[in-house]
Design an enzyme around this catalytic site. Structure first.
Site, short mmCIF file in Angstrom:
data_model
loop_
_atom_site.label_atom_id
_atom_site.label_comp_id
_atom_site.label_asym_id
_atom_site.label_seq_id
_atom_site.Cartn_x
_atom_site.Cartn_y
_atom_site.Cartn_z
N ASP A 164 -26.50 20.34 -32.00
CA ASP A 164 -27.30 20.44 -30.78
C ASP A 164 -28.35 21.54 -30.95
O ASP A 164 -29.51 21.40 -30.54
CB ASP A 164 -26.38 20.76 -29.59
CG ASP A 164 -25.22 19.77 -29.52
OD1 ASP A 164 -25.46 18.59 -29.25
OD2 ASP A 164 -24.07 20.18 -29.80
N HIS A 192 -20.30 19.98 -26.05
CA HIS A 192 -21.06 19.04 -26.90
C HIS A 192 -21.03 17.68 -26.19
O HIS A 192 -20.27 16.78 -26.55
CB HIS A 192 -20.43 18.96 -28.28
CG HIS A 192 -21.07 17.94 -29.18
ND1 HIS A 192 -22.40 17.99 -29.53
CD2 HIS A 192 -20.58 16.81 -29.77
CE1 HIS A 192 -22.70 16.96 -30.29
NE2 HIS A 192 -21.60 16.22 -30.46
#
Ligand code: NAD
Ligand code: LMR
Length: 327
Positions: A164, A192
């Protein structure tokens, strides 16, 4: 005798060794990208029985690659064998989501993989074990594994949110027409998942504050990064693999060798920034002396607090949903 043959090998366990991510990851580990160019590596590949033959094939190809640092490979379907003496573990083995699914939809099926693996780590790994969980939903799977690993400090269990982070860097570099290496102080908070908060509040380009318009930030950047996994599944037809492997390399390399400034890692919360103690959440971190440290002393705006809380609420709900695996 060369220097490399004098160093003690690091023992590295990779689960899901016949899968897509492992097919990139193993080559980077064996080439010295994670533990150092002078550190020999011994690999233990864990698979389910139905995939051990395929994992043997992966091991054959690793051998054929003639890596000078690779000094041994074990293929097994026994977690006890795979984690025996392990100094580092990449827990990749788990089902990926398909189109239209959220990562949390995998919790019931994948969650039960991580208790037994955590237990085996507690019983068999080396005392300096470092674990990164990649298999989704990564944060809560890491929580489950940590819970079952008796006598292993919880901070040795982390989850992968470096992908990410890297996605945020890439999107921002494209927007500013600069190099990724010019950017610093970017972080991704929370889970996440689509609730994650990629945060540019403190971001700098070449040492100066990043100035982007608010609507691009909230309406394009944040959802783009947060939903990038689904976008890759849609366009590529399967879940990200090489970029995930590369992020896992970045995560473990920094943990072992130290980071240049901020990096995002999902680590066990000590209660910082209102994140419930014990949850495994993405934070701005600095890796040094073999530890991920949460960056302290940041002043958060109401906007940041709300975004972080939304993702933490999801982590809380996931923890509740797997209460039977944490009992
Ligand atoms: P894949 O299906 O190609 O490979 C998974 C492998 O894991 C298979 O070979 C399977 O046999 C094995 N496996 C299943 N259960 C196992 C167990 N109990 N022990 C050992 N091995 C087991 O999947 P992939 O593309 O490699 O993805 C793996 C996981 O990583 C998925 O859950 C995916 O969603 C996740 N992922 C996470 C991130 C992240 O940033 N955290 C990024 C990409 C993918
Ligand atoms: C990703 O972020 O690419 C992975 O977690 C795979 C997924 O399901 O999105």
């Amino acid at each position: 005798m060369s220097e490399s043959s004098q160093s003690r090998p690091v023992k590295v366990t990779v689960t899901g060794a016949a899968g897509n991510i492992a097919y990139s990851l193993l080559w980077r580990i064996a080439s010295g990208d994670v533990f150092g160019k002078d550190v020999p590596v011994e690999l233990a590949l864990l698979e389910i029985p139905a995939a051990t033959r395929a994992a043997e094939g992966v091991a054959m190809e690793l051998g054929d690659s003639a890596f000078p640092l690779l000094c041994g490979i074990t293929v097994t379907d026994s977690a006890d064998t795979a984690f025996d003496g392990a100094n580092a573990a990449f827990l990749v083995g788990a089902k990926p989501r398909g189109k239209g699914m959220e990562r949390a939809d995998l919790l019931a099926e994948n969650g039960r993989i991580f208790g037994p693996q955590g237990k085996a780590i507690g019983e068999h790994a080396a005392s300096d074990i470092k674990v990164v969980v990649v298999g989704n939903p990564a944060n809560t799977n890491a929580l489950i594994a940590a819970h079952h690993a008796q006598d292993v400090p919880a901070e040795r269990f982390t989850a992968l949110m470096r992908l990410d982070h890297n996605r945020a860097l890439s999107q921002l570099a494209q927007k500013l027409d600069c190099q990724v290496g010019d950017l610093s102080r970017v972080a991704v908070w929370g889970n996440h998942s689509a609730t994650q908060f990629p945060d540019l509040t403190f971001a700098e380009v070449a040492g100066s504050p990043v100035d982007v318009d608010q609507s691009w930030y909230t309406d394009e950047f944040i959802p783009r990064v947060a939903k990038r996994g689904a976008e890759i599944i849609d366009v590529r037809g399967s879940s990200s693999a090489a970029s995930a492997a590369s992020a896992a390399v970045d995560h473990m390399r920094d943990w072992v060798q130290g980071s240049d400034g901020w990096a995002t890692a999902a680590v066990v919360s000590d209660g910082s920034y209102g994140v419930d103690e014990g949850l495994i959440a993405g934070f701005p971190t600095i890796a040094r002396d073999g530890r991920y440290e949460i960056v302290q002393g940041l002043e958060l705006s109401d906007f940041q607090r709300q975004r972080i809380e939304a993702s933490v609420a999801e982590l809380r709900a996931e923890r509740e949903a797997v209460g039977d695996l944490l009992g």
